[in-house]
Design an enzyme around this catalytic site. Structure first.
Site, mmCIF file in Angstrom:
data_model
loop_
_atom_site.group_PDB
_atom_site.id
_atom_site.type_symbol
_atom_site.label_atom_id
_atom_site.label_comp_id
_atom_site.label_asym_id
_atom_site.label_seq_id
_atom_site.Cartn_x
_atom_site.Cartn_y
_atom_site.Cartn_z
ATOM 1 N N HIS A 90 0.854 -1.187 0.000
ATOM 2 C CA HIS A 90 0.000 0.000 0.000
ATOM 3 C C HIS A 90 0.887 1.232 0.000
ATOM 4 O O HIS A 90 1.829 1.323 0.784
ATOM 5 C CB HIS A 90 -0.896 0.018 1.249
ATOM 6 C CG HIS A 90 -1.721 1.263 1.356
ATOM 7 N ND1 HIS A 90 -2.933 1.417 0.702
ATOM 8 C CD2 HIS A 90 -1.502 2.432 1.998
ATOM 9 C CE1 HIS A 90 -3.422 2.616 0.948
ATOM 10 N NE2 HIS A 90 -2.566 3.256 1.735
ATOM 11 N N ASP A 169 -14.990 2.165 7.362
ATOM 12 C CA ASP A 169 -13.924 3.102 7.001
ATOM 13 C C ASP A 169 -14.412 4.068 5.925
ATOM 14 O O ASP A 169 -14.138 5.262 5.981
ATOM 15 C CB ASP A 169 -12.678 2.357 6.509
ATOM 16 C CG ASP A 169 -11.694 3.359 5.927
ATOM 17 O OD1 ASP A 169 -11.246 4.229 6.685
ATOM 18 O OD2 ASP A 169 -11.429 3.316 4.717
ATOM 19 N N ARG A 176 -14.567 12.382 7.922
ATOM 20 C CA ARG A 176 -13.266 13.009 8.242
ATOM 21 C C ARG A 176 -12.880 14.024 7.173
ATOM 22 O O ARG A 176 -12.317 15.082 7.461
ATOM 23 C CB ARG A 176 -12.180 11.935 8.367
ATOM 24 C CG ARG A 176 -12.326 11.084 9.633
ATOM 25 C CD ARG A 176 -11.416 9.875 9.591
ATOM 26 N NE ARG A 176 -10.034 10.237 9.379
ATOM 27 C CZ ARG A 176 -9.148 9.482 8.706
ATOM 28 N NH1 ARG A 176 -9.505 8.318 8.207
ATOM 29 N NH2 ARG A 176 -7.919 9.883 8.548
ATOM 30 N N SER A 191 -7.678 3.360 9.232
ATOM 31 C CA SER A 191 -8.346 3.424 7.924
ATOM 32 C C SER A 191 -7.610 2.528 6.916
ATOM 33 O O SER A 191 -8.210 1.682 6.249
ATOM 34 C CB SER A 191 -8.353 4.886 7.454
ATOM 35 O OG SER A 191 -8.704 4.982 6.111
ATOM 36 N N LYS A 195 -8.857 -1.852 5.796
ATOM 37 C CA LYS A 195 -9.138 -2.304 4.411
ATOM 38 C C LYS A 195 -8.184 -3.423 4.023
ATOM 39 O O LYS A 195 -8.574 -4.412 3.408
ATOM 40 C CB LYS A 195 -8.966 -1.136 3.430
ATOM 41 C CG LYS A 195 -10.052 -0.092 3.570
ATOM 42 C CD LYS A 195 -9.789 1.098 2.676
ATOM 43 C CE LYS A 195 -8.734 2.004 3.256
ATOM 44 N NZ LYS A 195 -8.804 3.395 2.909
HETATM 45 N N1 URA Z 1 -5.573 6.846 3.039
HETATM 46 C C1 URA Z 1 -6.529 6.091 3.627
HETATM 47 O O1 URA Z 1 -6.889 5.026 3.137
HETATM 48 N N2 URA Z 1 -7.068 6.559 4.770
HETATM 49 C C2 URA Z 1 -6.698 7.691 5.362
HETATM 50 O O2 URA Z 1 -7.216 8.030 6.415
HETATM 51 C C3 URA Z 1 -5.720 8.478 4.732
HETATM 52 C C4 URA Z 1 -5.168 8.035 3.568
#
Ligand code: URA
Length: 443
Positions: A90, A169, A176, A191, A195
């Site tokens: 990621h 999320d 947010r 977050s 995932k």
């Molecule tokens: N990327 C994400 O997936 N979540 C966040 O909170 C910030 C960047």
């Protein structure tokens, strides 16, 4: 029964406790997330809690509880049909970041399964899904069943986030985004990890970018985020490591969907820009190490280089493109990808060295050309973007070409030219240049 219990949950009391710097228990966090999903915790309460977390932070234990509660708000994919170790990567997002497109087939060609779920571009950063969709016919919307089957068959699938994974999320991020609470390390950590943990992976390698083109602008903030991600991921039972990487200039020479896909395919052909190759190979080596198929970085790097040299990675890419409905001929003839017809070339106005190439400005300029989107529902133009001819530290003379802008409408090219020109600084002294890799964080 569960709903009744959650209604008894004193959400205002939890918000006040966090606001005053107190801790929430694992059960309280689970109940808040469950209540947020079933509507018994209101959006305004969740936003207030996010703001309290923004100011007061969360302990590692609270962050783990938040991560797992959000993971469990939807499906958790089981990949028990896949024999190989399963590793994903990621990136926290950058400009010109096409690494996933060459990284996934390289790692899969080395015997590690890569269940890669990526995002779309929003704002100044591009998205892997938009870049893949520049390949005619390429489908990123595989169902979970198709995703599992493809991983079992060819060891790699490149898809978009399905609504079934970590839906809490998605809802919390939307709040947010409009309440000034994105930039919180525990909230970013939960977050991202919620995932990724829902994908059925064994381990995860993070590319935490730092610099003007990145989410994290300073090395100390990026390091803090990387350490939190690694520690919370490990407490959640996965092998997680992170590379801190430089994002002060765009990666490679291209920004924009088809342009970037072409450059990523060049890496699979054993070519491509040095910085893109270095970043891809180092991340791939870390994935092999994390999967346990190579013991050391040096062994892993040798394996990665061989997969590119002997054509195994290229063959894997052909298989992936074919399996996902795309035209596999593009892998060998990337020139067939779209290039927008209106162009304008920016030239150097003085002699000297390239001392700055502003990734943020170029990211926004590329968006203005049609390659990115400012709202989630916007369409992107696969052929739009920017091609650079220089990198940091290169020597240029007046009149040398610095960049070409591509767009499908002439007005967009005209509108972006000044911004692209202003992204370059030419100075008398050659600037110091460094590797993209700043640090590896494994604990
Ligand atoms: N990327 C994400 O997936 N979540 C966040 O909170 C910030 C960047």
């Amino acid at each position: 029964m569960a709903r009744k219990k959650r209604q008894a949950l004193q959400v205002p009391e939890l918000i006040v406790r966090k606001r005053e710097g107190g801790q929430l228990s694992e059960q309280e966090i689970r109940d808040v997330v469950a209540g947020f999903m079933d509507g018994s915790v209101a959006d305004y309460q969740m936003s207030a809690l996010a703001m309290a977390v923004y100011f007061r932070g969360m302990s590692f234990e609270e962050t783990v509880a938040m991560t797992l509660a959000m993971r469990d708000s939807g499906k958790v994919v089981s990949l028990d049909n896949v024999d190989a170790p399963k590793v994903d990567k990621h990136s926290t997002g950058g400009v010109g970041d096409k690494v996933s497109i060459c990284l996934a087939p390289i790692v899969a060609a080395c015997g590690v399964a890569v269940p890669m779920m990526s995002g779309r571009g929003l704002g100044h950063t591009g998205g892997t899904l938009d870049k893949l969709e520049a390949i005619p016919g390429f489908r990123v919307d595989l169902s979970v069943r198709e995703f599992r089957a493809q991983l079992g068959k060819i060891g790699c699938a490149l898809i978009g986030q399905t609504g079934d994974l970590a839906p809490a999320d998605k809802r919390l991020y939307a709040l947010r985004d409009v309440t000034g609470t994105v930039e919180s390390i525990p909230l970013i950590t939960s977050s991202i990890l919620s995932k990724k943990l829902a994908e059925g992976i064994d381990s995860l390698v993070l590319d935490v970018k730092v610099g003007r083109g990145a989410f994290m602008k300073t090395e100390s903030h990026a390091r803090e985020l990387a350490r939190c991600l690694v520690r919370v991921g490990r407490l959640a039972g996965k092998r997680v490591s992170a590379l801190l990487t430089d994002m002060h200039t765009p990666i490679g020479y291209t920004i924009g969907n088809a342009l970037e896909t072409t450059e990523a395919l060049e890496v699979l052909h054993g070519q491509g820009p040095n910085d893109l190759q270095e970043l891809t190979f180092e991340l791939a080596a870390e994935m092999l190490r994390s999967a346990g198929v190579s013991k050391t970085r040096a062994q892993a790097l040798r394996r990665v280089e061989l997969a590119v040299r002997d054509g195994a990675a290229l063959q894997k890419m052909r298989q992936i493109v074919e399996a996902q409905g795309g035209d596999p001929g593009v892998v060998d003839e990337p020139d067939r990808l779209a290039v927008a017809r209106h162009r304008s070339t920016i030239k150097a106005r003085s002699n000297g060295y390239v001392t700055e190439i502003d990734p943020l400005e170029l990211g926004y300029a590329s968006m203005g050309l049609g390659a990115g989107r400012s709202r989630a529902e916007d369409a992107v133009d696969p052929g739009a973007g920017i091609r650079l001819y220089v990198q940091l530290g290169d020597r240029v003379r007046t009149g040398d070409e610095l960049a070409t802008l591509y767009a499908s409408e002439r007005a967009r090219v005209r509108g972006g030219a000044d911004r692209v020109a202003a992204s370059f600084r030419i100075g008398k002294r050659r600037p110091a240049t460094r590797s993209r890799i700043i640090e590896t964080i494994r604990r």
